[in-house]
Design a protein around this motif. Sequence first.
Motif, PDB file in Angstrom:
ATOM      1  N   ASP A  66      -9.297   3.312  13.047  1.00  0.00           N
ATOM      2  CA  ASP A  66     -10.076   2.847  11.895  1.00  0.00           C
ATOM      3  C   ASP A  66     -10.310   1.348  12.125  1.00  0.00           C
TER       4      ASP A  66
ATOM      5  N   GLN B  69       3.670   8.153   7.390  1.00  0.00           N
ATOM      6  CA  GLN B  69       2.450   8.941   7.598  1.00  0.00           C
ATOM      7  C   GLN B  69       1.338   8.069   8.167  1.00  0.00           C
ATOM      8  N   SER B  70       1.271   6.816   7.663  1.00  0.00           N
ATOM      9  CA  SER B  70       0.161   5.940   8.030  1.00  0.00           C
ATOM     10  C   SER B  70       0.705   4.677   8.691  1.00  0.00           C
ATOM     11  N   LYS B  71      -0.189   3.908   9.278  1.00  0.00           N
ATOM     12  CA  LYS B  71       0.225   2.752  10.067  1.00  0.00           C
ATOM     13  C   LYS B  71       0.751   1.616   9.180  1.00  0.00           C
ATOM     14  N   LEU B  72       1.269   0.585   9.848  1.00  0.00           N
ATOM     15  CA  LEU B  72       1.935  -0.485   9.093  1.00  0.00           C
ATOM     16  C   LEU B  72       0.961  -1.218   8.171  1.00  0.00           C
ATOM     17  N   PHE B  73      -0.259  -1.407   8.621  1.00  0.00           N
ATOM     18  CA  PHE B  73      -1.182  -2.210   7.821  1.00  0.00           C
ATOM     19  C   PHE B  73      -2.473  -1.496   7.458  1.00  0.00           C
ATOM     20  N   THR B  74      -2.562  -0.202   7.777  1.00  0.00           N
ATOM     21  CA  THR B  74      -3.808   0.501   7.488  1.00  0.00           C
ATOM     22  C   THR B  74      -3.544   2.000   7.389  1.00  0.00           C
ATOM     23  N   GLY B  75      -4.556   2.737   6.878  1.00  0.00           N
ATOM     24  CA  GLY B  75      -4.351   4.146   6.551  1.00  0.00           C
ATOM     25  C   GLY B  75      -4.483   5.126   7.702  1.00  0.00           C
ATOM     26  N   ALA B  76      -4.723   4.659   8.926  1.00  0.00           N
ATOM     27  CA  ALA B  76      -4.840   5.597  10.048  1.00  0.00           C
ATOM     28  C   ALA B  76      -3.510   6.324  10.251  1.00  0.00           C
ATOM     29  N   ALA B  77      -3.596   7.571  10.718  1.00  0.00           N
ATOM     30  CA  ALA B  77      -2.406   8.424  10.842  1.00  0.00           C
ATOM     31  C   ALA B  77      -1.541   8.005  12.027  1.00  0.00           C
TER      32      ALA B  77
ATOM     33  N   HIS C 292     -10.655   7.930   8.850  1.00  0.00           N
ATOM     34  CA  HIS C 292     -10.667   7.469  10.233  1.00  0.00           C
ATOM     35  C   HIS C 292     -12.109   7.201  10.667  1.00  0.00           C
ATOM     36  N   ASP C 293     -12.238   6.374  11.707  1.00  0.00           N
ATOM     37  CA  ASP C 293     -13.566   6.110  12.257  1.00  0.00           C
ATOM     38  C   ASP C 293     -13.952   7.207  13.234  1.00  0.00           C
TER      39      ASP C 293
ATOM     40  N   ARG D 161       0.857  -1.181   0.000  1.00  0.00           N
ATOM     41  CA  ARG D 161       0.000   0.000   0.000  1.00  0.00           C
ATOM     42  C   ARG D 161       0.897   1.237   0.000  1.00  0.00           C
TER      43      ARG D 161
ATOM     44  N   ASP E 134       2.033   4.837   1.287  1.00  0.00           N
ATOM     45  CA  ASP E 134       1.967   5.400   2.638  1.00  0.00           C
ATOM     46  C   ASP E 134       1.113   6.662   2.631  1.00  0.00           C
ATOM     47  N   VAL E 135      -0.188   6.461   2.619  1.00  0.00           N
ATOM     48  CA  VAL E 135      -1.121   7.581   2.535  1.00  0.00           C
ATOM     49  C   VAL E 135      -2.137   7.438   3.664  1.00  0.00           C
ATOM     50  N   VAL E 136      -2.426   8.555   4.307  1.00  0.00           N
ATOM     51  CA  VAL E 136      -3.404   8.529   5.396  1.00  0.00           C
ATOM     52  C   VAL E 136      -4.807   8.372   4.809  1.00  0.00           C
ATOM     53  N   GLY E 137      -5.550   7.430   5.361  1.00  0.00           N
ATOM     54  CA  GLY E 137      -6.896   7.151   4.861  1.00  0.00           C
ATOM     55  C   GLY E 137      -7.960   7.671   5.813  1.00  0.00           C
TER      56      GLY E 137
END
Lengths: 111, 539, 499
Positions: C39, C19-27, A81-82, A74, A76-79
Amino acid sequence: MARSIENSAAQLAIAPDEVRTTAELARLYLSPDEVERTASELSRILEYAATLKRVDVTGVEPTVHAVPQDSPLRDDVVGPHDDLATALRGAPLSQDRYFVVPAIFETGDEG
Amino acid sequence: MSTVDPKVTSGLGWARLSELVSAVQSRQTSAVEVTQAYLDRIAADDARLGCFLRVAHHADDGPAVSALAQAASVDAAIAAGQGDSLPLAGVPVGLKDVLCTRGLATTAGSQILAGWVPPYDATVVSRLRSAGAIVVGKLNMDEFAMGSSNENSAFFPCRNPWDVTRVPGGSSGGAAAAVAADLVPLAMGSDTGGSIRQPAALCGVVGLKPTYGRVSRYGVVAFASSLDQIGPLARSVEDVARALQVIGGHDPHDATSVSSPQPDYLSACADRPGPAGSSLRGLRIGLPREYFVAGNPDAAGASGLDPQVAAAVQQALDELRRHGAELVDVSLPHTEYAIAAYYFIATAEASSNLARYDGVRYGLRKSVSKGEAQAAGRSALFDMYCRTRAAYFGPEVKRRILLGTYVLRSGYYDAYYRRASQVRTLIRRDFDQAFSRCDLICTPTSPVLAFRSGERSDPLAMYLADIYTISCNLAGLPGLSLPCGFATPLDGNMPLPIGLQLLGPTLSEALLLRVGAAYQRMTDWHTRRCPLAMGKAAQ
Amino acid sequence: MSDFEAVIGLECHVQLDTQSKLFTGAATTFFAEPNEHIDPHTLGLPGSLPVPNRRAVELALRMGLACGCTIRSHSQFARKHYFYPDLPKGYQISQYDAPLCEGGSVEFWHDGAPRSVHLLRIHLEEDAGKNVHVAGGMVSLLDYNRAGVPLIEVVSQPDLRSAAEAAEYLRAIRRLVRYLGISDGNMEEGSLRCDANVSIRPRGSERLGTKVEIKNINSFRYVEKAIEYEIARQTDVVVRGGSVRAETRGWDAERGQSRSQRSKEEAHDYRYFPDPDLPPLHVDAAWRDAVHARLPELPMARLRRYSDGLGLPAQDALLLISERELSDYFDAALLTCGIRPAMSTLPPEQRVLAKLAANWLLSELLGALHRDGKDLGQSPISAAALGELVSLISDGTISGKQGKDVFARLYAGEKSSPAALVDALGMRQISDPAIIEEACRRVLMAPANQKQVEQYQKNPKLLGFFVGKVLAETGGRAKPDAVSALLQRLLAERGSQSP
């Protein structure tokens, strides 16, 4: 080789103590009845499954993923949040912005 | 399908999804009307069957939750001229409760998740919604998909519409029964060791377990991650093909998702008469000799292969041969080890996947006072974990968590989990070799007919009945089950459906669907309606 | 000296700069409200799935290649199971029997000698969340912002023999990750954490003693203390005839003690197995080589260049490489002086120049910055300006004393270049021998100085007096050594003329 198979076969049935240790690892309380019943059920299953010992697996690589491929990567982009308020509504116990559990530092837990 | 059957306006009794979709797209009826008709059916009949854990009624909770609100927005999209881009326009779909639905509670049939409302849609769900399908509710299942009778649902059992004293199969029992009873024209199930195909067979509907990775697992409550696949259940192979086209394909949110593009499954189903009218000419169907050992408890379950099932499957094979298929003897020599390997791998993964249900972030928690915990020599935290999981997991789930935890323990890992994974390699190789001699493999789906509720309680015997369906999950292959006959069991007086299973090589869904669709043109088993659905259609 | 030898291995967790976590897009940013970065995967929601972050893999690769590790072309993520509220899935996604990097070593300088500590492995894993303990409370609060943040775990062989050496190794790890730009290595914010495995054995013995794991060492100050405490504790146990228990102890910084956390004998078994959600992580030769080619010059290579190539004293070289920023600054200043950062031995005059540059950087500039509580990034003097100033001093354009004046003006915010400043202040030293000779002759001819001229024959120490006069005559711009040489010649000529 033959001897080790016999040894393993003799050890197959799970003793109640093994069930208790396993249940502790799995964080499941079992009543004494459940321990006994589980020991006999799991022993039967393991005895049946002892057929696996008959297979010659020398040099056979284990299959973890049935359809072999490499992991995608993936960017490295911030997606997204909940929403915390929604998440906390679904939590058994919360306080302010936190999820709450019984106090951690006591006896008997891993750290 | 330009002619409108009178049935169409009632939203019931569709011959196939294509008719329903084009009627909605061309505004001969509306998604709202169709949805309302199915909601009425559910309201009228489901109390007897127990297919639905939850119906998407609540308009107040927003359009994601209310089926009618979803339908209204589909109608609006069609009115705005977007109907052609909705291949499932107005199709009510029931979802096995393993699929996360934003705003609509998702429990996987377990108390531990009672009332949990996901903040997101599974990829399959968002693809269905984008295609114009209407999520009408969440379907009953064995808790965490562990079971093959639906009796392990934490909430209530689901019944077989052909004989409500019998089980619908499992774990996607609610999905198969709902389609069989025509409570929905389409349902989504999950298949870890046969959980789509076996209930499809026992309820007389079509069920497809796609190649591992063909359909995204993102948003699917996991049982055994390396085996789980989502797939459609419907009454015809063509309908299943239409649904797979929508839900399948690469998903960047699932690292095990297969990236190769999907072929056109619907055109694969189209009638293409071959030379001399034999559309299956040149097709080599493999019959694994290990699967047809009637009465051998080791190979075919404690009760062995029911002779009536064997007869129906033989008749189907004769039919396929009459249409040009060549039957080839093949061998899958490691078949007898498949169940053992499966139960080690599946329970190991399950024990890991279910570790997250700890009463901390979501789901239910059971705790006692600190004093009580200390009296038992435990911290309140340890006690909370153990009580929560003991109270809210059912017996079968606990049994599998314990087995899975045991086989992963450091002293046992090599003997159980690792060895099972090696045997898995050998099972894959068996299939590779078999498929060098044939195009697909044909077997019964279940060795037995639907049995009576409460009749089977021995876990090992239940596991053994999965013999025909399990290898396909271990090897990651696609499998299709379709109705191939009926038989009245010795202990009953109602005819019960029998399923035929087609297994193909990796990503051979188009071939399975082509042969399945051809078979359904030769036979009319799939058009038979259970008494319950018949009664309703006549009203 | 004790009869026992300590055997120490360190497990360092380094938070990777993504910028984001190892396995997901959370900051991943450190400063955030509790549970802001959540997330589905971070909270371990049912149905969530991991997809690895390419940059995290690349940063781990940088570390592995910098340490000379073998890079596995197909590594595998594994699940490590234990129940703890800060671990959302009941397992941590880590690597077990097929880690990304194996072998390799970390080099550093300790006690005046180079040291090399062998590594067992470097692997990728996700971080856990944070427990907030309410003092005296019945509950703990959970914040999952940190859950899933990418870490590498650097596991050393038990090669370390003293607390001081372990601390130096840890500093080397911090320096390395900062040079590589993969982490800020900030222990206070938890970007660098360290567990120590400590055992003791009779000096000379080859057998390893019972290992105790010290956790929660979260500051450089405590690494040495915690390990020293543990060595002393174990030695005390053994000397009293007891035996060391295998256990995990937590370092309590406030009390300066460690406390037993749990016994290794208790039921605990991580039940590692390959994560079925994650196919093998493939690093092909092309990717590996590209990352390798982009590696910066590493601290120990710079140390060798400074000490062997530039001939700097060890303490200067060690100080210069302590932070990449400082070392980069020094290299940039040298470049302005005409010294390229190539690893060849410099001719003597350039060595003098390099030493001069080091002095100006380490004493003058760092001294001034330190006095003002600033760091190098806030220096009002650029590396190029400092290099230029050093050049002006070195080639005799200005004196060292004048250099300090120029430095002070630059430091105070003067915008001109050092050369322009020297011109504007009329500081340029006089190097024309004719002008210097004229000034010298004027001083020697001056009637007021005749007494001293005569006394000089008996008292050559008076040379300094004349030098001072000539410097005054030239406004301090004549080079003192040139003046002094010339005066000596002129005075000698005089002496031979007069009887």
